[in-house]
Design a protein around this motif. Structure first.
Motif: not given
Length: 212
Positions: A79-82, A175-182, A159-164
């Motif tokens: 996950x590092x750098x992904x 990273x910016x975090x998004x959460x949902x349920x399918x 989602x990796x941020x531009x200023x990561x």
């Protein structure tokens, strides 16, 4: 005359209420839309992590990875750098009778608080949340309980941020975090679990891949 029409309408309703769903009916939806920033690079790297606390084997990973590769995403082992980190937790995958059994065994009613709760670190609590969501979410309402199979899957996308790079020294700020349920459903008369699972797997994998 009116009484006769009412009687005929009632008879027809009773007749069709006893009929099952002969053709396979499926549906899938997310509880919340996820919007990612358009990719600037030709190929984006993605790390996928899967956790399954349900009692069934929902094989979504092979199909999901295939769909992501078709979209030119590069799957990485670290996950590092992904560019993206995709975390999936399968909470429930079975029919409604099984969901009722889980809920009744826990002695917990269906409440908004349980449905809205995030995935718990406790396997028993997470499974109960999944079963409760399966019971509360009717995508095809006319089906019989024992022939209605549902999958409940929590999805987190980082989602990796531009200023990561500038924020890399601050834990979790890169990273910016998004959460949902399918929520997916498959309904058909005489449908068996082993037949329903591949259908649910395909629906869930496709829905998750469409986030990207």
């Amino acid at each position: 005359m009116k009484l006769k029409k009412l009687f005929n309408a009632a008879a027809i309703a009773i007749l069709f209420s006893g009929c099952g769903t002969l053709l396979l009916e499926t549906n899938v939806k997310m509880t919340k839309s996820v919007w990612l920033k358009p990719a600037e690079k030709e190929k984006q790297s993605i790390y996928v992590s899967l956790k399954n606390i349900s009692q069934e084997n929902l094989e979504i990973l092979p199909m999901l990875k295939s769909r992501l590769e078709e979209k030119n995403y590069v799957l990485v082992e670290n996950s590092n750098g992904a560019d993206y980190i995709l975390m999936i937790n399968i909470l429930f995958a079975n029919n409604l009778k099984e969901a009722y059994a889980i809920k009744n065994a826990a002695g917990v009613g269906i409440t908004t608080g349980i449905i809205a709760a995030a995935s718990s670190s406790n396997t028993r609590d997470s499974l109960l949340i999944g079963a409760t969501a399966a019971l509360a979410t009717g995508l095809v309402t006319k089906a019989l309980e024992d022939k209605t199979y549902r999958a409940v899957v929590d999805v987190t996308v980082e989602e990796k941020r531009e200023d990561a790079e500038a924020l890399s020294e601050v834990m979790g700020q890169g990273y910016k975090t998004h959460q949902t349920r399918v929520l997916a459903e498959a309904v058909q008369t005489h449908l068996k679990l082993e037949e329903a699972l591949p259908v649910l797997s395909d629906k869930v994998a496709t829905q998750i891949s469409n986030i990207f």
